[in-house]
Design an enzyme around this catalytic site. Sequence first.
Site: not given
Lengths: 322, 365
Positions: A58, A60, A83, A129
Amino acid sequence: MRQLTIVQALNEALAIKLEEDGDTLVFGEDIGKNGGVFRVTDGLQDKFGGDRVFDTPLAESGILGMAIGLAENKFRPVPELQFFGFVLEAMDSIAGQMSRYRYRTGGAKNLPITIRAPFGGGVHTPELHSDSFEGMVTQVPGIRVVVPSSPYDAKGLLISSIESDDPVLFLEHLKLYRSVKEEVPKEKYTVPLDKANIVRAGDGVTVVAYGQMVHEAVLAAEKSDASVEVIDLRTISPIDMDTIEKSVKKTGNVVVVQEAQRSSGVMGNLLGEIAEHCFMYLDSPPKRVTPPDTAFAFGAAENIWIPDSVKIEETIRETLEF
Amino acid sequence: MLNPFDAEAQFEGIGKLYPVLRILDEEGEIVDDTLYPDISDDELVELMKRMVWGRIYDTRVTNLNRQGVLGNYAPSGGQEASQLASQFALEPEDYLLPTYRDIPPLVMHGLPLHKAFLWYKGHVEGNLFPEGLNAMPPQVIIGAQIVQAAGLGLSFKLRKENRVVLTYIGDGGSSQGDFYEGLNMAGSFDAKAIFIVQNNGFGISTPREVQTRAGTLVQKAAAAGVFGIQVDGMDPLAVYSAVKFARKYATEGCGPVLIETLTYRYGPHTMSDDPARYRDDEELTAWEKKDQLIRMRKFLQKKGLWDDGIESQTEEQVRIEIKEALEKVRQTPGQTVDGFIDNMYSVKPELYKRQQESHAGRRHS
């Protein structure tokens, strides 16, 4: 012909590219076994194996940085940001690295990366989100920003994006994932990345939109007494100004709609080009329909924040009454 | 068994995990025969020549910057073993991801010298690499190279290629988020990657102690399940051995390796800062006594492989190389705005053609 949702159309596009090009890789958070939080990658890991379709830690920035390294060794990565609100963690990889890599290497090297990310409001998500941060990326040269508004376009545009030698940010609107269905050919086809789409022809006023706002604009056009031409940008950077300017020169009136905040966004820039190139053709001041410059409203509060067809129709009327 | 509440015992335990690898001491003596690398006499001489090259390069480019001939420069004097002995342990097919300070190893990996100079001047020709140079352009954003190296290391694994990617970062960079993300990603995927933290004591002016409470920087590898080695960065044989080992380890699929080299930068961070503001001369002098060239020179002289003649000949050669490269820089055509626009996309958008027309003919010397 069979009818598909955008989720199904995207899944099919990914499967086609994974099948025909062994260098295509699909990866991101929870996209393997789980098939992605919206199921866009459902079944792909089973079909193509864990070396081609895989879960990542996890992180980005790590995901997009890895995409750059993989592309440097001739892979064609299709990473997912779970997202688009999480893009803030990965902006250097997008704006500081992959977008300018061709420029940095004097035109010698390309990074054919397609970043997929869900964005946009209407489904009452938690904060960050649903945000429409696309304007932050449309300022960045070297990357195309693509936003499909229909299942047909979604499949064709995603295939074109993956085949593009330049990086693409491919934004999938949350509200459209399952709310629209239409006929989608089973076989491979492409939709060009440099052409806006006239979704409804008219000669009284031009309404320009992208993503979910295209549907609101069409609703407004249907309710309106005027002859409304609705243009779906499809690619919001770089914009196909040619199609828009032709339309504006024909109608003499223009209303632009975006779900992102008013300032410094896609439509502000678009109106700048119109002012410069269509000024003598205008019969009324161009108008913008946007939310105000606040943080993106989240949860049910977005109902009073995001523009809708009523507001667009009102603005069309004001424009024509000028 | 350790007492789970005994913080001191825990820190002490971590401190014991990373002994400093040292093979050649300050007097040019081999500290431990059993650690001596598999390296021929010719290779030893070549390595020494490269370090002499690195030192002359640093002095000359520093001067060229002061004269305004080249653009900004991040000095590398003092880090020759850390940079050049590490690159010396690579194969041509291995990938190098340098930072803006790691131009010397990039040149050794195959970047023509005049292109390095063009890069300092901000000319894109500098990043137009010759065919077969396995490297990415010098990275300016601290940490970006780490996440990218994780991706390249994964690509070698997926393609079953027997090669590694090596990238550098500094002690300051080891505080950056991308450092942790990249290291963790590389570990998670058994990426064929080597990360070198060149700990030169300062991130611009900020001392190493401010960067972290951790006793060493190499211990950060442990959190990612990555193997780590701490090395005397002034010892070319130790750096070479560590990278040789790491290369074998990573290509065999055991996972990435993090190496911390304990080194020192003699010059400023870049040509726009003054080290006198943040460090004292005594510290510099103490490090200069540990210098890699001094110990390697002593070692090779004792072996009869080096003398003043070879050294001055090497120095002269570097000066000629630099002169020739500068001449090539002078002959390189300037950049145009047209060219910038051409380089942005492989398929030029219509909108760009319009912009190109309005900027046509603008050229920079």
